[in-house]
Design an enzyme around this catalytic site. Sequence first.
Site, PDB file in Angstrom:
ATOM      1  CE  LYS A  52      -3.682  -2.751   2.062  1.00 12.69           C
ATOM      2  NZ  LYS A  52      -4.719  -2.907   3.219  1.00 12.69           N
ATOM      3  CD  GLN A  96      -3.326  -4.317   6.540  1.00 11.68           C
ATOM      4  OE1 GLN A  96      -3.305  -3.361   5.589  1.00 11.68           O
ATOM      5  NE2 GLN A  96      -3.734  -5.452   6.174  1.00 11.68           N
ATOM      6  CG  ASP A 119      -9.525  -0.164   4.445  1.00 13.72           C
ATOM      7  OD1 ASP A 119      -9.351  -0.468   3.348  1.00 13.72           O
ATOM      8  OD2 ASP A 119      -8.695  -0.597   5.479  1.00 13.72           O
TER       9      ASP A 119
HETATM   10  C1  BQF Z   1      -2.279 -10.770  -5.983  1.00  7.63           C
HETATM   11  C2  BQF Z   1      -6.168  -9.162   2.751  1.00  7.63           C
HETATM   12  C3  BQF Z   1      -6.853 -10.958   3.884  1.00  7.63           C
HETATM   13  C4  BQF Z   1      -6.852 -10.253   5.237  1.00  7.63           C
HETATM   14  C5  BQF Z   1      -6.323  -9.050   5.221  1.00  7.63           C
HETATM   15  C6  BQF Z   1      -1.968  -8.314  -4.758  1.00  7.63           C
HETATM   16  C7  BQF Z   1      -2.698  -8.341  -2.310  1.00  7.63           C
HETATM   17  C8  BQF Z   1      -2.966  -9.606  -2.397  1.00  7.63           C
HETATM   18  C9  BQF Z   1      -2.850 -10.454  -3.632  1.00  7.63           C
HETATM   19  C10 BQF Z   1      -2.877  -7.407  -1.207  1.00  7.63           C
HETATM   20  C11 BQF Z   1      -5.383  -8.474   1.746  1.00  7.63           C
HETATM   21  C12 BQF Z   1      -5.545  -9.021   0.417  1.00  7.63           C
HETATM   22  C13 BQF Z   1      -4.837  -7.285   1.591  1.00  7.63           C
HETATM   23  C14 BQF Z   1      -2.361 -10.064  -4.537  1.00  7.63           C
HETATM   24  C15 BQF Z   1      -4.361  -6.535   0.284  1.00  7.63           C
HETATM   25  C16 BQF Z   1      -5.107  -8.267  -0.926  1.00  7.63           C
HETATM   26  O1  BQF Z   1      -1.438 -10.506  -6.873  1.00  7.63           O
HETATM   27  O2  BQF Z   1      -3.043 -11.639  -6.079  1.00  7.63           O
HETATM   28  C17 BQF Z   1      -2.267  -7.745  -3.604  1.00  7.63           C
HETATM   29  O3  BQF Z   1      -1.937  -6.727  -0.939  1.00  7.63           O
HETATM   30  N1  BQF Z   1      -3.991  -7.167  -0.569  1.00  7.63           N
HETATM   31  C18 BQF Z   1      -4.958  -6.717   2.974  1.00  7.63           C
HETATM   32  O4  BQF Z   1      -4.490  -5.506   3.127  1.00  7.63           O
HETATM   33  O5  BQF Z   1      -5.281  -7.370   4.310  1.00  7.63           O
HETATM   34  C19 BQF Z   1      -5.785  -8.427   4.055  1.00  7.63           C
HETATM   35  C20 BQF Z   1      -6.525 -10.572   2.682  1.00  7.63           C
END
Ligand code: BQF
Length: 286
Positions: A52, A96, A119
């Site tokens: 991010k 987060q 968010d």
């Molecule tokens: C990709 C997230 C579960 C719990 C908290 C690119 C992300 C993931 C995959 C990513 C996620 C999932 C995020 C891919 C942010 C998505 O190439 O497939 C990017 O950074 N995510 C989060 O901040 O908190 C989570 C999943």
Amino acid sequence: MVLIDGKKIAQQVRSEVREAVACAVSKGVRAPGLAVLLVGDDPASQVYVRNKEKACQEAGIVSFAHRLPADSTEGVLLDLIAALNEDDSVDGILLQLPLPKGLDSQKCLLAIHPEKDVDGFHPDNVGRLSLGLPGFVSCTPAGCIELLKRYNLPCQGKNAVVVGRSNIVGKPLAMLLQRRGAFGDATVTVCHSRTPDLAEVCRRADFLFAAIGSPKFIKADMVKEGAVVIDVGINRTEDGLCGDVDFEAVKDKVSAITPVPGGVGPMTIAMLLQNTLASWKRRTGI
Ligand code: BQF
């Protein structure tokens, strides 16, 4: 079969945000600001927060990272959120998740000013979504709909099945699919672990959204011929990231499908930037 390239679309959205920011900043408007709060040292959360921050930097959004120790008190976190609510250079506040044990995430999310809740987790914004009022929409469900739009896959009048009922994905996604318009107006079924004959329910889906959190849960016998399959799962396994859909088993049956990685995941980050852009536009009056 159309392979829905979330990485490519996310890059498009990110360059649109970057251009909108650069254009206003060149006219003397202050840059957008996003505060990112990370409590504790969960390795996945650290990766997400770095993703991010990097995306912000590339888009010309100033990111203010706040890393707090896992044993931080709720009071410390609430005080920080209160200060960020008052800080005019901060357009968005992102907490987060998940938080370490002992911290009440509902209470902390409630402390974020709804107009900075990029968010879309604050009850005000959840309520706004359910009423069809303008507000911030949770980034992952918003990313799913954005993919349908950019690939021109209208779900109007179709059967949409959402597997998973989480507050972050399943519930808001079901709300979005019920909104009016070409990329809404679906007949929505939400199923979960207690749904009898889940396979049969899934087989009725023209649009199937998998947000279960279990690797390769959706098998070929759960998918209708020609369906659009959106895989929201992000599971860490021995052989890397894996979705909730058994991609190899399902891919020859579908009309379109998202891969993991490179599907919905990158869109989550792109929609965060889009929400931050919207907040900044509103707060600066442009
Ligand atoms: C990709 C997230 C579960 C719990 C908290 C690119 C992300 C993931 C995959 C990513 C996620 C999932 C995020 C891919 C942010 C998505 O190439 O497939 C990017 O950074 N995510 C989060 O901040 O908190 C989570 C999943």
